[in-house]
Design a protein around this motif. Structure first.
Motif, PDB file in Angstrom:
ATOM      1  N   SER A 121      -5.410   1.664  16.164  1.00 17.45           N
ATOM      2  CA  SER A 121      -5.946   1.543  14.732  1.00 17.45           C
ATOM      3  C   SER A 121      -4.444   1.233  13.887  1.00 17.45           C
ATOM      4  O   SER A 121      -4.458   0.497  12.765  1.00 17.45           O
ATOM      5  CB  SER A 121      -6.702   2.713  14.162  1.00 17.45           C
TER       6      SER A 121
ATOM      7  N   SER B 164     -17.202   5.356  12.556  1.00 16.11           N
ATOM      8  CA  SER B 164     -16.095   4.400  12.398  1.00 16.11           C
ATOM      9  C   SER B 164     -15.491   4.564  11.095  1.00 16.11           C
ATOM     10  O   SER B 164     -14.676   5.660  10.614  1.00 16.11           O
ATOM     11  CB  SER B 164     -16.840   2.987  12.659  1.00 16.11           C
ATOM     12  N   CYS B 165     -15.628   3.527   9.991  1.00  6.71           N
ATOM     13  CA  CYS B 165     -14.694   3.621   8.522  1.00  6.71           C
ATOM     14  C   CYS B 165     -15.935   4.669   7.992  1.00  6.71           C
ATOM     15  O   CYS B 165     -15.290   5.872   7.554  1.00  6.71           O
ATOM     16  CB  CYS B 165     -14.805   2.497   8.027  1.00  6.71           C
TER      17      CYS B 165
ATOM     18  N   GLY C  17      -8.282   5.358  14.978  1.00  5.00           N
ATOM     19  CA  GLY C  17      -8.818   5.885  13.632  1.00  5.00           C
ATOM     20  C   GLY C  17     -10.209   5.914  13.239  1.00  5.00           C
ATOM     21  O   GLY C  17     -10.723   6.383  12.237  1.00  5.00           O
ATOM     22  N   PHE C  18     -10.892   5.185  14.131  1.00  2.00           N
ATOM     23  CA  PHE C  18     -12.254   4.861  13.902  1.00  2.00           C
ATOM     24  C   PHE C  18     -13.041   5.982  14.574  1.00  2.00           C
ATOM     25  O   PHE C  18     -14.485   5.986  14.346  1.00  2.00           O
ATOM     26  CB  PHE C  18     -12.772   3.358  14.332  1.00  2.00           C
TER      27      PHE C  18
ATOM     28  N   HIS D 265     -15.191   9.041  14.760  1.00  2.00           N
ATOM     29  CA  HIS D 265     -15.320   9.898  13.623  1.00  2.00           C
ATOM     30  C   HIS D 265     -16.433  11.183  13.704  1.00  2.00           C
ATOM     31  O   HIS D 265     -17.271  11.058  14.568  1.00  2.00           O
ATOM     32  CB  HIS D 265     -16.220   8.754  12.652  1.00  2.00           C
TER      33      HIS D 265
ATOM     34  N   ASN E  48     -11.148  10.704  12.412  1.00  2.00           N
ATOM     35  CA  ASN E  48     -11.813  10.508  11.023  1.00  2.00           C
ATOM     36  C   ASN E  48     -13.177  11.583  10.648  1.00  2.00           C
ATOM     37  O   ASN E  48     -13.575  11.808  11.504  1.00  2.00           O
ATOM     38  CB  ASN E  48     -12.316   8.976  10.873  1.00  2.00           C
TER      39      ASN E  48
ATOM     40  N   TYR F  53     -10.530   3.915   7.649  1.00  2.00           N
ATOM     41  CA  TYR F  53      -9.879   4.737   8.705  1.00  2.00           C
ATOM     42  C   TYR F  53      -8.712   5.133   7.827  1.00  2.00           C
ATOM     43  O   TYR F  53      -7.886   4.660   7.166  1.00  2.00           O
ATOM     44  CB  TYR F  53      -9.843   4.010   9.828  1.00  2.00           C
TER      45      TYR F  53
END
Length: 519
Positions: A488, A233-234, A154-155, A157, A184, A468
């Motif tokens: 993740s 990432s986030c 999930g990071f 992006h 993401n 995320y």
């Protein structure tokens, strides 16, 4: 690490039935790195790290590559790649294949690429005028599935915007159709460039997938010296063609607990101590990476000019601000004054973050030319193992006020954190009947001074953990079966148990929301 501990942990990974093959290989590699000797630290710094007042994000004892790497994908597409024997692509299919191959060779702390490029501007030149929307969607749909299956994290992006175009519209359609957590996604928003109907299309996408993040493009351009930044990432913002060597952080809750005085002495005496130790930790890791690892001497991303050392910095993170502020309010006899809900508590929080920013800006750090020789300020969104400390500068989960009050409370922090800050707004589902209201809130929040505006519907299948995304069904499956395809998701299960992120206070959006910039 003692040999018996190393063996026990290694066997635990090998014998796990919850981890897939790739996950085991990556976990074993991480275990090996953590068995290496740590870069030299002063006794005070080592003690603070052991006590977790300061933290290295469990990156591993000896850095072998930067935490976040943002290759210049535009340069790669234009020039081709000698190392990977890839010629410059001539059409959309070749461009998508080119990027697919390159992603498999981009390092990061997750072992997957945390930045896959500003995809709309990268791909738009390869879309011929006679290609129909259906044909474009079909190609991007395959590309999107590839990213999710080959980069199951999930990071990973992607960025789009601020301008309109065929590719960004196709991405919205593909996102709504596939409903994946990967990649993401961030939309860069510029009030002078981004049309309302593009924002409306993005809002309709967020209704379905909780993506994208909405980022204040003019603020980012000013802080990063131009448009060549990426959100990774986030929600971390860094230089394209560079990145971040490392991310270190200070736990403000623990710092406050260890200080016996009032807020004034905390600002004057305690914060300089903890900021210096955090910078020392970051600099030790940076020197080990740059001077010892060989990454900046030999990696093809460096030798072919897709990243350069002078575009790198490092991130100085903070978390636990809410608990820090509430501690000092209690010492003043004002236990009812809570961060995010009380003007006095909020004012104290601004003084703390401004003081930290002042101290970080005054402290040179080696090999951080990407941000003027200093560390980037970062409101760190927490990790799954954090207990009793709220992420970054966020208001504690379940205590959040209404939309306007929430924005007014946290927005003054945003200008201080060029490498990322985020607050997550859970919105009541009836807003789907009035999507223009969300467009107005997003524009108002960014105009008010927020760097990032992130939200999702309270009844959505998707949920933001730190920055995320995971699907609620994937968390449930992980809890039932103990395994997950997305790495993740393994973190998300622990984060939900420790932080109850599913209990964020839901906000009702009024028919005509008013969010105006402060005078």
């Amino acid at each position: 690490m003692e040999a018996t501990t190393f063996t026990k942990q290694g066997l635990g990974i090998v014998e796990s039935t919850a981890l897939g093959y790739d996950q085991k290989i990556r976990a074993l590699a991480g275990l090996a790195v953590s068995a290496l000797p740590y870069p030299a630290l002063s006794p005070a710094c080592a003690a603070a790290l052991e006590d977790r007042v300061i933290c290295d994000m469990f990156e591993g004892n000896r850095p072998v590559s930067p935490r976040y790497v943002l290759p210049d994908y535009r340069k790669a597409l234009h020039n081709g790649l000698t190392y990977l024997e890839l010629d410059p692509p001539q059409d959309l299919d070749e461009a998508l294949m080119f990027l697919t191959v390159l992603y498999g060779h981009v390092p990061s702390v997750t072992t997957y690429p945390v930045y896959v490029g500003h995809l709309d501007s990268l791909l738009e030149p390869y879309v011929p005028e006679d290609m129909s929307d259906d044909e474009l969607d079909a190609r991007l749909r395959r590309f999107w599935i590839m990213m999710d299956r080959l980069c199951p994290d999930g990071f990973t992006h992607a960025n789009v915007g601020p301008r309109d175009g065929r590719v960004i519209r196709s991405i919205w359609r593909v996102e709504r159709a596939l409903r994946q957590t990967v990649p993401n996604l961030t939309l860069c928003v510029d009030p002078d460039v981004t049309p309302d109907d593009l924002l409306l299309d993005a809002v309709e996408t967020t209704f379905v997938t909780a993506k994208p993040h909405y980022v204040n493009h003019p603020m980012m351009v000013e802080d990063h010296g131009g448009p060549d930044y990426g959100v990774v990432s986030c929600y971390n913002a860094l230089n394209v063609g560079g990145g971040s060597h490392t991310l270190v952080r200070v736990n403000l809750q623990k710092a406050a607990e260890r200080h016996e005085g009032d807020l004034e002495s905390f600002l004057a005496d305690a914060l300089p101590h903890w900021v210096e130790l955090t910078c020392e930790l970051g600099e030790a890791r940076i020197r080990s990476l740059v001077e010892d690892s060989g990454f900046f001497k030999s990696h093809f991303l460096v030798t072919e000019g897709l990243v350069s050392l002078d575009r790198f910095g490092a991130m100085f993170g903070i978390f636990g601000l809410a608990e820090c502020v509430n501690t000092f309010m209690e010492r003043e006899g004002r236990a009812e004054a809570r961060y995010g809900l009380d003007d006095g508590a909020n004012l104290a929080s601004y003084r703390i973050t401004e003081r930290i920013a002042e101290l970080v800006a005054a402290r040179p750090v080696a090999y951080c030319e990407g941000f003027h020789g200093r560390m980037y300020m970062h409101s760190q969104s927490g990790i799954d193992l954090d207990l009793d400390a709220t992420a970054g500068t966020r208001i504690p989960v379940g205590e959040e006020p209404g939309v306007r009050e929430h924005i007014a409370a946290v927005a003054p922090h945003h200008r201080l954190f060029p490498s990322g800050i985020s607050d997550i707004f859970a919105i009541e589902e009836t807003v789907t009947r009035n999507p223009q209201a969300m467009v107005d809130i997003i524009k108002g929040a960014l105009g008010y001074g927020m760097r990032d505006f992130t939200w999702n519907l309270d009844n959505n299948e998707f949920i933001r953990i730190t920055g995320y995304l995971v699907r609620k069904s994937d968390i449930a499956s992980f809890e039932d079966h103990g395994g997950a395809r997305h790495s993740s998701d393994l973190l998300a299960g622990t984060a939900e148990r420790n932080h109850s992120v599913l209990t964020r206070r839901v906000k009702v959006v009024e028919a005509n929301p008013l969010v105006t910039a402060p005078a």
